[in-house]
Design a protein around this motif. Structure first.
Motif, PDB file in Angstrom:
ATOM      1  N   ARG A   1      47.912 127.236  11.535  1.00 39.30           N
ATOM      2  CA  ARG A   1      46.813 128.096  11.984  1.00 39.30           C
ATOM      3  C   ARG A   1      46.514 129.182  10.954  1.00 39.30           C
ATOM      4  NH1 ARG A   1      48.600 131.372  16.153  1.00 39.30           N
ATOM      5  NH2 ARG A   1      50.717 130.563  16.119  1.00 39.30           N
TER       6      ARG A   1
ATOM      7  N   THR B   1      65.662 132.005  14.549  1.00 40.35           N
ATOM      8  CA  THR B   1      66.064 130.824  15.314  1.00 40.35           C
ATOM      9  C   THR B   1      67.206 130.081  14.622  1.00 40.35           C
ATOM     10  OG1 THR B   1      63.796 130.604  16.066  1.00 40.35           O
ATOM     11  CG2 THR B   1      65.238 128.684  16.341  1.00 40.35           C
TER      12      THR B   1
ATOM     13  N   LEU C   1      59.417 122.939  17.583  1.00 43.40           N
ATOM     14  CA  LEU C   1      59.033 124.262  18.082  1.00 43.40           C
ATOM     15  C   LEU C   1      58.260 125.024  17.016  1.00 43.40           C
ATOM     16  CD1 LEU C   1      62.260 125.353  19.993  1.00 43.40           C
ATOM     17  CD2 LEU C   1      59.991 125.004  20.989  1.00 43.40           C
TER      18      LEU C   1
ATOM     19  N   LEU D   1      54.730 123.106  16.087  1.00 45.07           N
ATOM     20  CA  LEU D   1      53.700 123.275  17.115  1.00 45.07           C
ATOM     21  C   LEU D   1      53.281 124.723  17.213  1.00 45.07           C
ATOM     22  CD1 LEU D   1      55.161 120.862  19.789  1.00 45.07           C
ATOM     23  CD2 LEU D   1      53.058 120.558  18.441  1.00 45.07           C
ATOM     24  N   GLY D   2      54.243 125.618  17.142  1.00 51.08           N
ATOM     25  CA  GLY D   2      53.925 127.041  17.231  1.00 51.08           C
ATOM     26  C   GLY D   2      52.990 127.476  16.122  1.00 51.08           C
TER      27      GLY D   2
ATOM     28  N   ARG E   1      56.134 121.630  27.393  1.00 54.04           N
ATOM     29  CA  ARG E   1      56.463 120.223  27.150  1.00 54.04           C
ATOM     30  C   ARG E   1      57.711 119.807  27.923  1.00 54.04           C
ATOM     31  NH1 ARG E   1      58.452 119.683  21.952  1.00 54.04           N
ATOM     32  NH2 ARG E   1      58.274 121.899  21.472  1.00 54.04           N
TER      33      ARG E   1
ATOM     34  N   ILE F   1      61.259 119.713  25.744  1.00 55.21           N
ATOM     35  CA  ILE F   1      61.878 120.898  25.133  1.00 55.21           C
ATOM     36  C   ILE F   1      63.368 120.914  25.425  1.00 55.21           C
ATOM     37  CG2 ILE F   1      62.097 123.413  25.428  1.00 55.21           C
ATOM     38  CD1 ILE F   1      59.112 123.533  25.752  1.00 55.21           C
ATOM     39  N   GLU F   2      64.107 121.276  24.403  1.00 51.76           N
ATOM     40  CA  GLU F   2      65.534 121.498  24.646  1.00 51.76           C
ATOM     41  C   GLU F   2      65.688 122.978  24.988  1.00 51.76           C
ATOM     42  OE1 GLU F   2      68.681 119.629  23.119  1.00 51.76           O
ATOM     43  OE2 GLU F   2      67.646 118.400  21.627  1.00 51.76           O
TER      44      GLU F   2
ATOM     45  N   ALA G   1      65.158 126.310  22.627  1.00 52.43           N
ATOM     46  CA  ALA G   1      63.995 127.179  22.783  1.00 52.43           C
ATOM     47  C   ALA G   1      64.439 128.612  23.089  1.00 52.43           C
ATOM     48  CB  ALA G   1      63.100 126.650  23.908  1.00 52.43           C
TER      49      ALA G   1
ATOM     50  N   MET H   1      65.434 130.209  19.995  1.00 50.26           N
ATOM     51  CA  MET H   1      64.263 130.597  19.220  1.00 50.26           C
ATOM     52  C   MET H   1      63.715 131.919  19.734  1.00 50.26           C
ATOM     53  SD  MET H   1      60.502 128.829  18.951  1.00 50.26           S
ATOM     54  CE  MET H   1      60.219 129.019  20.703  1.00 50.26           C
TER      55      MET H   1
ATOM     56  N   ILE I   1      53.847 136.957  18.479  1.00 51.16           N
ATOM     57  CA  ILE I   1      55.110 136.313  18.849  1.00 51.16           C
ATOM     58  C   ILE I   1      54.896 135.395  20.042  1.00 51.16           C
ATOM     59  CG2 ILE I   1      57.427 136.764  19.710  1.00 51.16           C
ATOM     60  CD1 ILE I   1      57.210 139.516  18.206  1.00 51.16           C
TER      61      ILE I   1
ATOM     62  N   ASN J   1      52.257 133.922  21.011  1.00 53.94           N
ATOM     63  CA  ASN J   1      51.516 132.715  20.637  1.00 53.94           C
ATOM     64  C   ASN J   1      52.401 131.672  19.963  1.00 53.94           C
ATOM     65  OD1 ASN J   1      48.956 133.101  21.660  1.00 53.94           O
ATOM     66  ND2 ASN J   1      48.376 134.453  19.950  1.00 53.94           N
ATOM     67  N   LEU J   2      53.259 132.142  19.087  1.00 54.49           N
ATOM     68  CA  LEU J   2      54.184 131.201  18.443  1.00 54.49           C
ATOM     69  C   LEU J   2      55.041 130.496  19.483  1.00 54.49           C
ATOM     70  CD1 LEU J   2      55.394 133.301  15.355  1.00 54.49           C
ATOM     71  CD2 LEU J   2      54.147 131.125  15.267  1.00 54.49           C
TER      72      LEU J   2
ATOM     73  N   LEU K   1      54.471 130.219  22.778  1.00 53.38           N
ATOM     74  CA  LEU K   1      53.676 129.450  23.745  1.00 53.38           C
ATOM     75  C   LEU K   1      53.243 128.115  23.152  1.00 53.38           C
ATOM     76  CD1 LEU K   1      52.429 129.684  26.589  1.00 53.38           C
ATOM     77  CD2 LEU K   1      50.310 130.383  25.455  1.00 53.38           C
ATOM     78  N   LEU K   2      52.679 128.197  21.953  1.00 55.60           N
ATOM     79  CA  LEU K   2      52.206 126.960  21.318  1.00 55.60           C
ATOM     80  C   LEU K   2      53.374 126.034  21.025  1.00 55.60           C
ATOM     81  CD1 LEU K   2      49.541 128.530  18.977  1.00 55.60           C
ATOM     82  CD2 LEU K   2      49.141 127.064  20.978  1.00 55.60           C
ATOM     83  N   GLY K   3      54.441 126.622  20.576  1.00 59.54           N
ATOM     84  CA  GLY K   3      55.622 125.807  20.249  1.00 59.54           C
ATOM     85  C   GLY K   3      56.134 125.054  21.463  1.00 59.54           C
ATOM     86  N   MET K   4      56.037 125.681  22.597  1.00 58.60           N
ATOM     87  CA  MET K   4      56.618 125.049  23.777  1.00 58.60           C
ATOM     88  C   MET K   4      55.607 124.220  24.579  1.00 58.60           C
ATOM     89  SD  MET K   4      59.466 127.740  25.041  1.00 58.60           S
ATOM     90  CE  MET K   4      58.348 129.008  25.572  1.00 58.60           C
TER      91      MET K   4
ATOM     92  N   GLY L   1      52.432 122.870  23.179  1.00 53.30           N
ATOM     93  CA  GLY L   1      51.675 121.942  22.353  1.00 53.30           C
ATOM     94  C   GLY L   1      52.142 120.494  22.433  1.00 53.30           C
ATOM     95  N   LYS L   2      51.173 119.605  22.276  1.00 57.10           N
ATOM     96  CA  LYS L   2      51.540 118.181  22.244  1.00 57.10           C
ATOM     97  C   LYS L   2      51.444 117.696  20.812  1.00 57.10           C
ATOM     98  CE  LYS L   2      48.517 118.722  25.987  1.00 57.10           C
ATOM     99  NZ  LYS L   2      47.190 118.626  26.521  1.00 57.10           N
ATOM    100  N   GLU L   3      52.213 116.759  20.579  1.00 57.86           N
ATOM    101  CA  GLU L   3      52.262 116.174  19.236  1.00 57.86           C
ATOM    102  C   GLU L   3      50.943 115.502  18.959  1.00 57.86           C
ATOM    103  OE1 GLU L   3      54.265 115.939  15.859  1.00 57.86           O
ATOM    104  OE2 GLU L   3      55.324 116.571  17.666  1.00 57.86           O
TER     105      GLU L   3
END
Lengths: 196, 196, 196, 196
Positions: free
Chosen positions: A145, A160, A187, A190-191, B145, B148-149, B153, B156, B184, B186-187, B189-192, B194-196
């Motif tokens: 982004r 992390t 993580l 995607l983030g 998702r 997620i582990e 997470a 992180m 922070i 956003n990182l 939220l998107l990380g967790m 978001g879809k591949e």
DNA sequence: CATGAATGAGGCTTCATTCAT
DNA sequence: AATGAATGAAGCCTCATTCAT
């Protein structure tokens, strides 16, 4: 005055890693390190200014190598995505390979004093730079982004990886650290990529 | 033997925070804390087992409160997304409000010994649980998702917040810590999400 | 920080005199002085800044008393001649009375370092002043030659008394020190009185 | 074992004088003397038994020469009065000419230990003998009083010359030492000659 | 003769903790 | 409950001396 090369210099640093990993930072007296390195107490001071200097040198030697290896591997990857993956993987796999060193850098050296924390700053900055370079490259390539705050993302990545490694060390290195590479990578990716 | 309540108990803990923040962990002798708290050296030992106990108590009192506040605020939010946002915000804003405490928990207490690190484990686990609960709730709600582990997470999230705060303290608390909440969040939220 | 009064303060100083007289300056470890004074090693540091401070304090206490006694006795004499006689006599008789102290001030403390030598300067200056005052009074009274160089004459007087006492100490204090008062006095008196 | 001759023997002694004068007795480590003399540390021990031996040899070499010079000049004078004058003058002028040596013998070597003080005794005795010989000659010639106590007068003479020189060194050798010869000589002469 | 890297004994000082008052 | 003077264990570092080369 202190010559920072030679066989004994390395022997003392390696002995320090073993002693600190085994007995903890507070019980790592100079005399114990000397004994482990099979040199006289006084010999330590031919190679190091003082006790702090042993620890700073240890950290810089080992972490300098760590950063260098990671920088080299990252540079061999092409895309920013690949670089990020390599960075995560190399970070964890390197620390996986030397439990003593991992314990010392993740746990014991954190208990050190201000002097030492300042002494190790330079190497850490180099590592932070490497991470930020990867992020910026990804942004330039349009993979990440454009609104990422580079320093924040870097702190996420380092925080992390650092936290994951510390947990692993505190759990006696019982599981495979590198097995988490994909989860962590996802993580991060995607983030930094993802759109709302 | 040590009674862990009373006016002086609090006075000693607050004195310890001030002394450690001002002089650093290594210069925070029991006698200095006693002087700052306006009690005799010996009085300390009517309220605490030993020096480590002061530091552990300090951490548990202050961090216990920190965790409790965060848990309460998080519980007031509805969706997992909101909870995550509140968690990030509350973490940073709380530490923003007490520079002395932030310095002590982010920097100085990290220099403490094994005993102390173990002593503060329980409170940290409670905080880790809170973070994991938010993650799991988000997964259950289908917001995050399913692959997620959770522990990764959580590391992180904590690692990032911790790293961000430590940097801020090391930069003398010069900028607004809470201004980074959105980045922070956003990182994370998107990380967790978001879809591949 | 170091409180320079009290029973133990005196006990430590007196113990230091005995230990240094018996074992010499170089073998007078702090731990030995503590043992002789029947206090713990650490107690020394409640009363003295460091080892040098013990020696400086010792010298100032004892020599301060020495100078004061001499000044008082001298002031009771009338003529400059009598004052000179009293000064010589009091100098030697006082050191005669405490062999340990004489050994310490004449021999052992001379082996001390720069710091200590500077620390004892003030008291010595007071003694030098006393001697010079007697000389100047004698000149004003017309008893001593008008062309005497006061500082030179003072160095003669002090140097002689000091040398005589040092010899006596090095000969194990075997003879009567005060028996030499008259000889010395005559050398001084004639040297300062006589006409070419 | 230690051969006390040769070019390096002298080089080491001269280096020792310079190092001690410059850095003080306590900072005059064997390694510094070796460096100043441009030899290896170990080489010192081919020429001297140990560190004390360097200092004793230094003193004996330099003071031996000092005494010899003074003895020779004194022997060239005829009357006891002249001899006394020459002795005072030679004492002061010799030390005037080598500030480093003066500093070492007047100040620094006084900080040395018992061993050294004993080691330098022989040369000092020779000097004391010289002074006493002058006094006795004066008495025999009827120039000095017959009731002089020779040893006391000798202590006066030596103590005065020593004190005067020490003061001069401590005042950074700022004034002309030999300018005081007459004053001192007069004090001695009148003191030993004069009749009531 | 010369080197200099290596040795290791030894002491000052700090500071958490105790206990008599 | 409160005091604070006294305790004493523990460790970093220096530097004279040695000895293999």
């Amino acid at each position: 005055m202190a010559k920072k090369t030679g066989e004994k210099y390395q022997a003392i640093i390696d002995a320090a890693v073993r002693v600190i990993a085994r007995q903890g930072y507070y019980s790592a007296q100079v005399s114990k390190i000397a004994k482990e390195a099979k040199v006289a107490d006084g010999t330590i001071y031919l190679y190091f200014e003082n006790k702090d200097d042993i620890l700073i040198s240890l950290f810089n030697e080992k972490m300098g190598q760590f950063v260098e290896t990671n920088r080299k591997r990252v540079s061999e990857a092409k895309t920013a995505e690949q670089k990020l993956y390599v960075l995560v993987h190399t970070h964890l796999s390197q620390l996986s390979e030397d439990h003593d060193l991992a314990k010392v850098t993740q746990i014991e050296l954190r208990q050190s004093n201000q002097e030492i924390n300042e002494g190790i700053g330079t190497v850490m900055k180099q590592y932070f730079n490497l991470i930020e370079e990867v992020i910026m490259e990804g942004m330039k390539q349009g993979i990440f982004r454009p609104d990422i705050e580079v320093r924040i993302a870097r702190k996420m990545i380092f925080g992390t990886l650092d936290g994951v490694t510390t947990s692993w060390v505190m759990k006696q290195c019982k599981y495979e650290l590198v097995s988490h590479v994909d989860s962590i990578y996802n993580l991060f990716l995607l983030g930094m990529k993802g759109k709302e």
